[in-house]
Design a protein around this motif. Structure first.
Motif, short mmCIF file in Angstrom:
data_model
loop_
_atom_site.label_atom_id
_atom_site.label_comp_id
_atom_site.label_asym_id
_atom_site.label_seq_id
_atom_site.Cartn_x
_atom_site.Cartn_y
_atom_site.Cartn_z
N SER A 138 0.83 -1.05 -0.02
CA SER A 138 0.42 -0.13 0.30
C SER A 138 1.09 1.23 0.19
CB SER A 138 -0.78 0.26 0.86
OG SER A 138 -1.27 -1.37 1.15
N GLN A 235 -1.26 4.72 -4.99
CA GLN A 235 -1.82 4.49 -6.30
C GLN A 235 -0.94 5.32 -7.37
OE1 GLN A 235 -6.23 5.37 -6.92
NE2 GLN A 235 -6.49 3.21 -5.65
N ILE A 285 -5.18 8.60 -0.55
CA ILE A 285 -4.35 7.78 -1.46
C ILE A 285 -3.81 9.11 -2.26
CG2 ILE A 285 -5.47 7.16 -3.80
CD1 ILE A 285 -7.94 7.10 -2.76
#
Lengths: 308, 90
Positions: A138, A235, A285
């Motif tokens: 992550s 991401q 994110i």
């Protein structure tokens, strides 16, 4: 005296003999090894840690030893041993430090049941501890490392150690395991980052360990009060997005990211509830580290200001 | 029946429960948490639970009835409550 100040030969000799003791805050670990390469890697990653009496009590006594026999000539391997047990198959000899780190983490996760153990990075600034729970992959370690290198105190890049008595977070300070692309990202962005050797071809790809800084080491016995729980998710090319999470949703996500919640039962439940109640909870994110750090800076300042 | 040792924690947006019999954690609606809390004090009839639900919410009676019925079915499935044949809920 610190390990970085020891002559390399002395560290190699001590490691092969009585072993060295690493006081990582919430626990102490005795390490023995006949690998001189491991000694050098430890000198870099744990260089800021003080040299301690080897007879003191340690929660974990681990060793990395070269495997004997004819095999050592064409495919050298090392064994991880903890308190007389060998829980894993031997690893290639050139992955000594990753094996030691994984083995010690595995042992701590198995044994450390007097606290709630979260799978999370933990950093602290202005007296506010920020818990960064996440599943592997992550971007937790990268973000945790970047925060330490941007002025936050590192408590751990792997364990959120929640003390039952008061809900405080205890440091479990080890080298931060960076993997693959994040190694170069951290190296390029932070010239002062002290990284140990890179280990290609481990089970998780290439791994290198970031040394905790001197301030984090000096304060490794100082607990910190939780103020933020941030679930990070890297991401590629994503805009930095910060979402508020409701506490019950954050609770559900937090307990999934625990090593021993299931084992602890009621004690784990109470500790997790208490932690969530003490914190603002967010989902972050990110792809840009600067933006992520800036976001966490603002959150931390806001929580710190509320506490005044 | 709701195990006497069932732990409840009311967050602002939901209620976390720990069932010591099944060693399970669940997050439930706040109103469901209120029903469990009432059952931890002692057995209740379905009408009593309906009254508690009405007091703790703005639901009109038909919706509250449906809510209680669905909540009890869900909680029975989790072994958090037992509904006996005479509609007593424990």
């Amino acid at each position: 005296m610190k390990f970085a100040e020891w002559a390399p030969g002395k560290l190699i000799k001590t490691l092969a003999g009585s072993g060295i003791v690493l006081d990582i805050g919430a626990a102490s670990i005795r390490v023995r090894s006949d690998s001189s390469d491991l000694a050098e890697a430890l000198r870099i990653v744990y260089g800021e840690f003080p040299v301690l009496d080897h007879e003191r009590f340690c929660e974990v006594s681990a060793s990395i030893q070269r495997v004997g026999g004819a095999r050592r000539f064409f495919h050298p391997q090392v064994d991880f041993e903890v308190d007389g047990q060998k829980p894993f198959e031997p690893f290639p000899a050139d992955t000594h430090l990753p094996l030691l780190e994984w083995g010690v983490n595995w042992t701590l996760a198995e044994r450390f049941n007097h606290c709630l153990l979260l799978h999370s990075g933990v950093v602290e600034k202005h007296g506010v501890a920020i818990v960064l729970p996440a599943i592997p992959g992550s971007g937790k370690s990268t973000l945790t490392a970047a925060l330490m290198l941007s002025g936050y105190r590192l408590l751990s890049d792997e364990f959120g150690v929640v003390r039952f008595a008061d809900g405080a977070l205890l440091p479990m300070l080890k080298g931060a395991a960076l993997k693959n692309a994040s190694i170069d990202v951290i190296r390029a962005k932070f010239a002062h980052a002290r990284l140990g050797p890179s280990f290609p071809n481990t089970r998780k790809g290439t791994v290198a360990h970031l040394a905790p800084d001197a301030d984090s080491v000096a304060r490794r016995h100082d607990p910190a009060l939780p103020g933020l729980v941030v679930f990070p998710l890297y991401q590629a090319a994503a805009e930095t997005t910060l979402e508020t999470m409701g506490p019950s949703q954050a609770f559900s996500k937090l307990v999934v990211n625990s090593f021993n919640y299931e084992t602890l039962g009621p004690a784990g439940f109470s500790a997790a509830c208490r932690l969530i109640e003490a914190c603002d909870c967010r989902r972050l994110i990110y792809s840009d580290l600067d933006a992520a750090i800036g976001t966490i800076d603002r959150l931390t300042e806001s929580v710190a200001a509320r506490r005044l | 029946m709701a195990p006497r040792e069932t732990l409840l924690h009311f967050f602002a947006d939901g209620c976390a429960t720990f069932n010591p019999t099944r060693w399970e954690t669940h997050v439930v609606d706040l109103l469901v948490g209120t029903l469990i809390e009432a059952l931890l004090e002692g057995p209740k009839s379905v009408p009593e639970l309906l009254s508690i639900a009405l007091d703790a919410s703005d639901l009109p009676v038909p919706q509250a009835e449906r809510f209680v019925e669905e909540a009890l079915a869900q909680l029975s499935g989790l072994d958090l409550v037992t509904v006996s044949s005479n509609d007593e809920v424990r």
